[in-house]
Design an enzyme around this catalytic site. Structure first.
Site, PDB file in Angstrom:
ATOM      1  N   VAL A  90     -34.535 -15.193  60.385  1.00 35.58           N
ATOM      2  CA  VAL A  90     -34.982 -13.832  60.050  1.00 35.58           C
ATOM      3  C   VAL A  90     -35.876 -13.354  61.194  1.00 35.58           C
ATOM      4  CG1 VAL A  90     -36.282 -12.389  58.449  1.00 35.58           C
ATOM      5  CG2 VAL A  90     -34.838 -14.246  57.563  1.00 35.58           C
TER       6      VAL A  90
ATOM      7  N   HIS B  79     -44.063 -20.529  57.892  1.00 34.64           N
ATOM      8  CA  HIS B  79     -43.715 -21.295  56.700  1.00 34.64           C
ATOM      9  C   HIS B  79     -44.916 -22.163  56.339  1.00 34.64           C
ATOM     10  CE1 HIS B  79     -39.187 -20.816  56.964  1.00 34.64           C
ATOM     11  NE2 HIS B  79     -39.494 -20.562  58.222  1.00 34.64           N
TER      12      HIS B  79
ATOM     13  N   HIS C  75     -42.785 -15.018  60.991  1.00 36.42           N
ATOM     14  CA  HIS C  75     -43.260 -15.576  59.723  1.00 36.42           C
ATOM     15  C   HIS C  75     -43.712 -17.017  59.913  1.00 36.42           C
ATOM     16  CE1 HIS C  75     -38.883 -16.065  60.017  1.00 36.42           C
ATOM     17  NE2 HIS C  75     -39.029 -17.213  59.390  1.00 36.42           N
TER      18      HIS C  75
HETATM   19  P1  AMP Z   1     -36.425 -18.945  59.415  1.00 35.52           P
HETATM   20  O1  AMP Z   1     -35.125 -19.692  59.290  1.00 35.52           O
HETATM   21  O2  AMP Z   1     -37.529 -19.721  60.016  1.00 35.52           O
HETATM   22  O3  AMP Z   1     -36.196 -17.595  60.079  1.00 35.52           O
HETATM   23  O4  AMP Z   1     -36.898 -18.671  57.927  1.00 35.52           O
HETATM   24  C1  AMP Z   1     -36.423 -17.625  57.149  1.00 35.52           C
HETATM   25  C2  AMP Z   1     -36.753 -17.959  55.729  1.00 35.52           C
HETATM   26  O5  AMP Z   1     -36.615 -16.793  54.944  1.00 35.52           O
HETATM   27  C3  AMP Z   1     -35.805 -19.015  55.107  1.00 35.52           C
HETATM   28  O6  AMP Z   1     -36.579 -20.142  54.688  1.00 35.52           O
HETATM   29  C4  AMP Z   1     -35.186 -18.274  53.919  1.00 35.52           C
HETATM   30  O7  AMP Z   1     -35.004 -19.104  52.792  1.00 35.52           O
HETATM   31  C5  AMP Z   1     -36.202 -17.166  53.670  1.00 35.52           C
HETATM   32  N1  AMP Z   1     -35.702 -15.983  53.005  1.00 35.52           N
HETATM   33  C6  AMP Z   1     -34.561 -15.303  53.305  1.00 35.52           C
HETATM   34  N2  AMP Z   1     -34.425 -14.247  52.498  1.00 35.52           N
HETATM   35  C7  AMP Z   1     -35.509 -14.245  51.684  1.00 35.52           C
HETATM   36  C8  AMP Z   1     -35.958 -13.391  50.632  1.00 35.52           C
HETATM   37  N3  AMP Z   1     -35.281 -12.306  50.240  1.00 35.52           N
HETATM   38  N4  AMP Z   1     -37.120 -13.692  49.999  1.00 35.52           N
HETATM   39  C9  AMP Z   1     -37.824 -14.790  50.369  1.00 35.52           C
HETATM   40  N5  AMP Z   1     -37.464 -15.620  51.353  1.00 35.52           N
HETATM   41  C10 AMP Z   1     -36.315 -15.359  52.002  1.00 35.52           C
END
Ligand code: AMP
Length: 113
Positions: free
Chosen positions: A95, A101, A99
């Protein structure tokens, strides 16, 4: 704000999320696909594609402060937890809105996959 960005739409309230903390600079919500008993994402309200684009020290402090507060509220601060910022293609970022985690509630392995 980017109209097509998922996390911008969560920040604006257009897409629902389970929000656990928020202030004027950032917010925290539960990851939709948790990889640990506690898995919370901390994001800036303002859109930055990744850590590469974010050079604001005040915002960096606010994001880490919220990560600390979330870990405390989730009672994983004493047992331990992991804060991860996946950045770019080889970093595993899926995404394109910066962010953090916050993962905890189980023992983590090293090295990460
Ligand atoms: P990354 O792979 O580090 O970009 O992390 C993106 C994170 O966003 C993943 O752990 C997904 O599970 C999480 N994610 C995607 N869509 C949503 C959503 N609508 N609400 C909450 N988390 C999400």
């Amino acid at each position: 704000m980017s109209a097509t960005c998922l996390f911008c739409q969560i920040a604006s309230g257009d897409i629902p999320a389970t929000v656990v903390a928020e202030n004027n600079l950032c917010m925290a919500f539960r990851d939709i696909g948790p990889q640990a008993p506690t898995h919370i994402l901390v994001i800036p309200r303002k859109h930055y594609q990744s850590l590469n684009e974010m050079g604001d020290p005040q915002l960096a402090a606010a994001l880490f402060q919220m990560a600390r507060e979330v870990a405390n509220a989730e009672n994983i601060d004493d047992t331990g937890y992991r804060v991860v910022i996946n950045t770019g293609r080889e970093g595993g970022q899926s995404v394109d809105h910066l962010h953090l985690h916050v993962l905890g509630g189980r023992a983590m392995k090293w090295p990460p996959g």
